[in-house]
Write a protein that holds these residues in place. Structure first.
Motif, PDB file in Angstrom:
ATOM      1  N   THR A  18      30.001  36.417  29.960  1.00 32.66           N
ATOM      2  CA  THR A  18      30.746  37.152  30.985  1.00 32.66           C
ATOM      3  C   THR A  18      31.788  36.253  31.642  1.00 32.66           C
ATOM      4  OG1 THR A  18      28.819  38.561  31.392  1.00 32.66           O
ATOM      5  CG2 THR A  18      30.525  38.540  33.078  1.00 32.66           C
ATOM      6  N   MET A  21      34.666  35.493  29.133  1.00 31.54           N
ATOM      7  CA  MET A  21      35.535  36.669  28.972  1.00 31.54           C
ATOM      8  C   MET A  21      36.429  36.852  30.199  1.00 31.54           C
ATOM      9  SD  MET A  21      35.202  38.515  26.107  1.00 31.54           S
ATOM     10  CE  MET A  21      35.500  40.218  26.528  1.00 31.54           C
ATOM     11  N   GLY A  22      35.854  36.711  31.374  1.00 29.65           N
ATOM     12  CA  GLY A  22      36.629  36.863  32.600  1.00 29.65           C
ATOM     13  C   GLY A  22      37.748  35.848  32.688  1.00 29.65           C
ATOM     14  N   ALA A  25      40.503  36.659  30.179  1.00 26.08           N
ATOM     15  CA  ALA A  25      41.275  37.840  30.584  1.00 26.08           C
ATOM     16  C   ALA A  25      42.480  37.420  31.430  1.00 26.08           C
ATOM     17  CB  ALA A  25      40.393  38.813  31.354  1.00 26.08           C
ATOM     18  N   ARG A  79      39.893  42.759  25.495  1.00 28.36           N
ATOM     19  CA  ARG A  79      40.520  43.158  26.756  1.00 28.36           C
ATOM     20  C   ARG A  79      40.011  44.524  27.196  1.00 28.36           C
ATOM     21  NH1 ARG A  79      43.579  40.915  29.800  1.00 28.36           N
ATOM     22  NH2 ARG A  79      44.421  39.448  28.294  1.00 28.36           N
ATOM     23  N   TRP A  82      36.523  44.037  28.477  1.00 27.58           N
ATOM     24  CA  TRP A  82      36.542  43.365  29.768  1.00 27.58           C
ATOM     25  C   TRP A  82      37.012  44.302  30.877  1.00 27.58           C
ATOM     26  CZ3 TRP A  82      34.103  39.979  32.224  1.00 27.58           C
ATOM     27  CH2 TRP A  82      34.537  39.628  33.498  1.00 27.58           C
ATOM     28  N   ASP A  86      34.900  45.096  34.157  1.00 29.37           N
ATOM     29  CA  ASP A  86      35.464  44.820  35.466  1.00 29.37           C
ATOM     30  C   ASP A  86      35.551  46.103  36.319  1.00 29.37           C
ATOM     31  OD1 ASP A  86      36.598  42.930  37.297  1.00 29.37           O
ATOM     32  OD2 ASP A  86      38.577  43.746  36.832  1.00 29.37           O
ATOM     33  N   ALA A  91      30.277  42.801  35.990  1.00 28.73           N
ATOM     34  CA  ALA A  91      30.365  41.337  35.836  1.00 28.73           C
ATOM     35  C   ALA A  91      29.829  40.628  37.068  1.00 28.73           C
ATOM     36  CB  ALA A  91      31.817  40.944  35.574  1.00 28.73           C
TER      37      ALA A  91
END
Length: 92
Positions: A18, A21-22, A25, A79, A82, A86, A91
């Protein structure tokens, strides 16, 4: 996109995935940059990147042979996943 909740569940089942990925992004980064940004060891980041690459959520943006300066970015599928994570506040 049809929501693939299995992929969403896979990402959020690991704080490391997580976090990676954040960070991706926000833009491409090296494993060291990611580790510094999310306060994880480079080992944990590298492991998360490997598993996310297998799911086609992130991609290596430089040639595979490069050992130093490996830059990773989020894929279009990554994306979308994510953005869903989000938007739903998953997350945490």
């Amino acid at each position: 996109m049809t929501t693939d909740w299995d992929v969403v569940g896979y990402v959020i089942s690991s704080d490391h995935r997580t976090a990676v990925m954040g960070r991706l992004a926000e833009g491409p980064a090296t494993p060291t940059q990611i580790a510094d940004s999310v306060d994880l060891s480079v080992t944990h980041v590298s492991r998360a990147l490997r598993s996310l690459r297998k799911r086609s959520l992130v991609d290596l943006l430089v040639p595979e042979e490069r050992r130093k300066g490996r830059i990773y970015g989020i894929t279009s599928e990554g994306r979308e996943v994510w953005e869903l994570i989000d938007a739903k506040g998953l997350a945490e």
